[in-house]
Design an enzyme around this catalytic site. Sequence first.
Site, mmCIF file in Angstrom:
data_model
loop_
_atom_site.group_PDB
_atom_site.id
_atom_site.type_symbol
_atom_site.label_atom_id
_atom_site.label_comp_id
_atom_site.label_asym_id
_atom_site.label_seq_id
_atom_site.Cartn_x
_atom_site.Cartn_y
_atom_site.Cartn_z
ATOM 1 N N THR A 110 0.905 -1.271 0.113
ATOM 2 C CA THR A 110 0.168 0.068 0.058
ATOM 3 C C THR A 110 0.989 1.132 0.085
ATOM 4 O OG1 THR A 110 -1.748 -1.307 1.192
ATOM 5 C CG2 THR A 110 -1.931 1.217 1.322
ATOM 6 N N ASN A 111 1.848 1.243 0.982
ATOM 7 C CA ASN A 111 2.533 2.462 1.116
ATOM 8 C C ASN A 111 3.818 2.599 0.268
ATOM 9 O OD1 ASN A 111 1.289 3.855 3.483
ATOM 10 N ND2 ASN A 111 1.663 1.892 4.111
ATOM 11 N N TYR A 112 4.500 1.667 -0.470
ATOM 12 C CA TYR A 112 5.720 1.753 -1.156
ATOM 13 C C TYR A 112 5.783 0.547 -2.244
ATOM 14 C CZ TYR A 112 7.170 4.150 2.987
ATOM 15 O OH TYR A 112 7.400 5.127 4.091
#
Length: 157
Positions: free
Chosen positions: A82-84
């Site tokens: 999700t973030n990276y």
Amino acid sequence: SFYGFKTTTLEGKPADLSEYKGKVVLVVNVASQCGLTPQYTGLESLYTELSPKGFVILGFPSNDFGGQEPGTPEEIRTFCDTNYHVTFPMFAKVQTKAGDGQSPIYTWLNEKTGSLPRWNFGKYLIGKDGKVIAFFDSKVPPEDAQLRAAIEKALSS
């Protein structure tokens, strides 16, 4: 050599590091709740750019430093995706610190370099032959010129 080890993927499947024989490998102890966690961005960029040349990053989550990787494998995967948008291989959580329960991989890395990560995002560069070339401290970002030069040199050898 490094390629003699077996481990487990983040999804719990057996993994044989001989799969990476002949590649240049960067082994990194990662964590989701660390001040250095944004290094995932640079690691993913390095991997995306250099993987076609025979380079791979292997992420080993570790909760050894400040309890900064408390999550389950599913939580770690979701966080990374999700973030990276992490696409490099990730493995089951390991203990990097010396002592009972230390991952055999990190025992071996320490024997070869005399260095263990002092915090999250310590980096070991391993040559195509499975020998350790260098250790880079946690504070060395993936964009660092010396790290980059060492990777490029290993790829060309």
